[in-house]
Design a protein around this motif. Structure first.
Motif, mmCIF file in Angstrom:
data_model
loop_
_atom_site.group_PDB
_atom_site.id
_atom_site.type_symbol
_atom_site.label_atom_id
_atom_site.label_comp_id
_atom_site.label_asym_id
_atom_site.label_seq_id
_atom_site.Cartn_x
_atom_site.Cartn_y
_atom_site.Cartn_z
ATOM 1 N N LEU A 162 48.741 50.818 42.859
ATOM 2 C CA LEU A 162 48.223 50.047 41.719
ATOM 3 C C LEU A 162 46.703 49.998 41.749
ATOM 4 O O LEU A 162 46.052 50.151 40.702
ATOM 5 C CB LEU A 162 48.805 48.633 41.752
ATOM 6 N N VAL A 163 46.131 49.793 42.925
ATOM 7 C CA VAL A 163 44.661 49.761 43.038
ATOM 8 C C VAL A 163 44.072 51.111 42.645
ATOM 9 O O VAL A 163 43.101 51.188 41.876
ATOM 10 C CB VAL A 163 44.240 49.387 44.472
ATOM 11 N N GLY A 164 44.656 52.206 43.168
ATOM 12 C CA GLY A 164 44.155 53.531 42.816
ATOM 13 C C GLY A 164 44.272 53.809 41.331
ATOM 14 O O GLY A 164 43.344 54.354 40.707
ATOM 15 N N ALA A 165 45.391 53.419 40.738
ATOM 16 C CA ALA A 165 45.582 53.618 39.298
ATOM 17 C C ALA A 165 44.595 52.787 38.492
ATOM 18 O O ALA A 165 44.055 53.238 37.478
ATOM 19 C CB ALA A 165 47.014 53.263 38.911
ATOM 20 N N ALA A 166 44.356 51.552 38.935
ATOM 21 C CA ALA A 166 43.421 50.673 38.232
ATOM 22 C C ALA A 166 42.023 51.287 38.190
ATOM 23 O O ALA A 166 41.349 51.274 37.153
ATOM 24 C CB ALA A 166 43.384 49.310 38.915
ATOM 25 N N ILE A 167 41.586 51.836 39.309
ATOM 26 C CA ILE A 167 40.256 52.446 39.361
ATOM 27 C C ILE A 167 40.209 53.686 38.475
ATOM 28 O O ILE A 167 39.238 53.918 37.741
ATOM 29 C CB ILE A 167 39.887 52.800 40.819
ATOM 30 N N GLY A 168 41.269 54.502 38.533
ATOM 31 C CA GLY A 168 41.292 55.731 37.751
ATOM 32 C C GLY A 168 41.381 55.489 36.259
ATOM 33 O O GLY A 168 40.704 56.157 35.468
ATOM 34 N N ILE A 169 42.179 54.499 35.844
ATOM 35 C CA ILE A 169 42.363 54.218 34.419
ATOM 36 C C ILE A 169 41.185 53.432 33.866
ATOM 37 O O ILE A 169 40.674 53.713 32.779
ATOM 38 C CB ILE A 169 43.681 53.446 34.196
ATOM 39 N N GLY A 170 40.727 52.409 34.616
ATOM 40 C CA GLY A 170 39.596 51.595 34.170
ATOM 41 C C GLY A 170 39.964 50.732 32.977
ATOM 42 O O GLY A 170 41.132 50.472 32.683
ATOM 43 N N GLY A 171 38.936 50.276 32.259
ATOM 44 C CA GLY A 171 39.158 49.494 31.052
ATOM 45 C C GLY A 171 39.656 48.088 31.297
ATOM 46 O O GLY A 171 40.334 47.506 30.448
ATOM 47 N N GLY A 172 39.315 47.511 32.450
ATOM 48 C CA GLY A 172 39.815 46.187 32.772
ATOM 49 C C GLY A 172 38.860 45.049 32.469
ATOM 50 O O GLY A 172 39.135 43.896 32.817
ATOM 51 N N ASP A 173 37.731 45.349 31.825
ATOM 52 C CA ASP A 173 36.755 44.299 31.519
ATOM 53 C C ASP A 173 37.088 43.697 30.159
ATOM 54 O O ASP A 173 36.727 44.225 29.118
ATOM 55 C CB ASP A 173 35.338 44.886 31.518
ATOM 56 N N TRP A 174 37.787 42.578 30.186
ATOM 57 C CA TRP A 174 38.224 41.941 28.949
ATOM 58 C C TRP A 174 37.369 40.738 28.584
ATOM 59 O O TRP A 174 37.683 39.992 27.661
ATOM 60 C CB TRP A 174 39.691 41.520 29.081
ATOM 61 N N GLY A 175 36.270 40.547 29.311
ATOM 62 C CA GLY A 175 35.328 39.489 28.977
ATOM 63 C C GLY A 175 35.584 38.176 29.665
ATOM 64 O O GLY A 175 34.846 37.211 29.462
ATOM 65 N N GLY A 176 36.605 38.079 30.499
ATOM 66 C CA GLY A 176 36.908 36.851 31.213
ATOM 67 C C GLY A 176 36.119 36.753 32.507
ATOM 68 O O GLY A 176 35.310 37.632 32.836
ATOM 69 N N PRO A 177 36.328 35.678 33.269
ATOM 70 C CA PRO A 177 35.599 35.500 34.532
ATOM 71 C C PRO A 177 35.984 36.512 35.590
ATOM 72 O O PRO A 177 35.259 36.708 36.567
ATOM 73 C CB PRO A 177 35.998 34.074 34.959
ATOM 74 N N ALA A 178 37.132 37.165 35.439
ATOM 75 C CA ALA A 178 37.571 38.199 36.374
ATOM 76 C C ALA A 178 38.180 39.341 35.580
ATOM 77 O O ALA A 178 38.679 39.157 34.459
ATOM 78 C CB ALA A 178 38.589 37.637 37.364
ATOM 79 N N LEU B 76 40.403 39.743 43.439
ATOM 80 C CA LEU B 76 40.220 38.725 42.396
ATOM 81 C C LEU B 76 39.091 37.777 42.779
ATOM 82 O O LEU B 76 38.257 37.413 41.927
ATOM 83 C CB LEU B 76 41.517 37.945 42.189
ATOM 84 N N ALA B 77 39.028 37.353 44.036
ATOM 85 C CA ALA B 77 37.954 36.461 44.485
ATOM 86 C C ALA B 77 36.590 37.137 44.339
ATOM 87 O O ALA B 77 35.601 36.477 43.984
ATOM 88 C CB ALA B 77 38.190 36.057 45.939
ATOM 89 N N ILE B 78 36.523 38.424 44.601
ATOM 90 C CA ILE B 78 35.260 39.157 44.449
ATOM 91 C C ILE B 78 34.786 39.096 43.002
ATOM 92 O O ILE B 78 33.617 38.827 42.716
ATOM 93 C CB ILE B 78 35.435 40.620 44.899
ATOM 94 N N ASP B 79 35.708 39.328 42.056
ATOM 95 C CA ASP B 79 35.352 39.279 40.643
ATOM 96 C C ASP B 79 34.909 37.888 40.216
ATOM 97 O O ASP B 79 33.987 37.732 39.395
ATOM 98 C CB ASP B 79 36.545 39.716 39.790
ATOM 99 N N LEU B 80 35.563 36.867 40.739
ATOM 100 C CA LEU B 80 35.220 35.496 40.348
ATOM 101 C C LEU B 80 33.835 35.084 40.844
ATOM 102 O O LEU B 80 33.155 34.270 40.214
ATOM 103 C CB LEU B 80 36.278 34.524 40.887
ATOM 104 N N VAL B 81 33.416 35.649 41.974
ATOM 105 C CA VAL B 81 32.125 35.282 42.565
ATOM 106 C C VAL B 81 30.996 36.158 42.041
ATOM 107 O O VAL B 81 29.885 35.682 41.784
ATOM 108 C CB VAL B 81 32.190 35.372 44.103
#
Length: 340
Positions: free
Chosen positions: A121-137, A269-274
């Motif tokens: 899932l992590v590898g797919a997330a990096i490859g696909i991208g597009g996860g910036d939906w404007g929220g805090p994470a 998730l904690a990295i994104d929140l900080v």
């Protein structure tokens, strides 16, 4: 030069403290397992894995706060692969039989498969991208966190529900459990809390001093995070494995590694929140995809070993451990070629 010697001294003291606490932690986790009725594999994943992941959490959020979230991500992925390498090396302690041949509970196998899914899932997330939906994470960070929670629930259910059993159970002489003196609940809580605090403070000190030494080399965030910082934050896992193997708690050792790797992925998730700026998954690239795939393959090797349960050893290690060591160092060579 003097400052470098001071950093090295702090590094050595922190390493000694973490090692001391980590080798003693498994015995008390086993005591907790006996009092609560959860199995050793699940206790290794939930309790031991969670505690030894605290340095990655503290280091990851600190690095994210100072503006280097990619260093945190590579620390997590590097720690995952290094933890599995440590498991292969720990196989030599057992000697007469491979480690995966004396672990006979299905929950350990399930934990490994769940870990493979999470790394994919992590590898797919990096490859696909597009996860910036404007929220805090980032959306991908949230999805990974929820997937980790689901994996923990599935593991807990597998521990509590009767499932299949191996047809050739391991030699009882190999897995005979050491007798422990009774310990009160209050003392157990105090000791576990104290050991956790030592591992947290010592682990963070290790990571910070390792980062200070790494800065002098001028290496990029990928190599520094994956190798140098990951080695520092994996020391708690190393000492915990030694303690578990010394007391012949083999399920605890494997469960600790699989569990620690799961908890580490939740830290994204904690990295994104900080961190400020775009989600860390969006900043990752080919290096991080390859790092996630390396952890996935190493986990898969041990899952295969748990399924096959071969009893042949080479250099006091199972064939799966030999394969994991070779794959790890081949993967490091590949990652160095991808480093910016």
């Amino acid at each position: 030069m003097t400052a470098l010697w001071e950093i090295a001294l702090v590094l050595a003291l922190a390493a000694a403290a973490v090692w001391w606490a980590g080798t003693r932690l498994p015995a008390y986790v086993v005591a907790l397992s006996d009092k609560t009725g959860i199995g050793h594999g699940l206790a290794g994943m939930l309790v031991l894995g969670g505690i030894t992941s605290l340095p990655e959490l503290a280091t990851g959020t600190t690095a994210a706060a100072i503006g280097v979230p990619l260093l945190s991500l590579n620390d997590i992925l590097g720690s995952a692969s290094l933890n599995l390498l440590l498991l292969a090396l720990a196989d030599m302690v057992l000697g007469p039989a491979p480690l995966t041949s004396v672990v006979a509970r299905p929950v350990t196998l399930i934990q490994g498969v769940l870990g493979m899914i999470l790394f994919a899932l992590v590898g797919a997330a990096i490859g696909i991208g597009g996860g910036d939906w404007g929220g805090p994470a980032g959306a991908w960070a949230i999805a990974i966190f929820l997937a980790v929670l689901l994996a923990l629930v599935v593991s807990d259910r597998a521990e509590r529900r009767p499932m299949w059993q191996v047809v050739n159970p391991p030699d009882l002489e190999l897995v005979e459990e050491a007798r422990q003196r009774p310990i009160s609940t209050g003392k157990l809580a105090v000791v576990l809390g104290a050991l956790t605090a030592i591992i947290l403070v010592g682990g963070v000190t290790l990571a910070n001093t390792g980062e200070a030494i790494a800065r002098e080399t001028g290496l990029g965030a990928g190599v520094v995070g994956f190798l140098i910082i990951a080695i520092a934050t994996s020391l708690p896992e190393a000492s915990a494995i030694v303690g578990a193997m010394r007391n012949r708690r083999y399920e605890l050792a494997i469960g600790e590694i699989f569990g620690s790797n799961m908890f580490n992925l939740a830290i994204i998730l904690a990295i994104d929140l900080v961190a400020s700026g775009e989600p860390v998954i969006e900043q990752a690239g080919d290096f991080e995809i390859a790092a996630a795939m390396l952890a996935l393959v190493l986990t898969g090797i041990f899952v295969l070993g748990l399924i096959e349960r071969r009893d042949r050893t080479v250099l006091r290690m199972g064939q799966d451990s030999i394969a994991a060591i070779l794959v790890y160092f081949c993967g490091i060579a590949m990652l160095l070629s991808l480093a910016p």
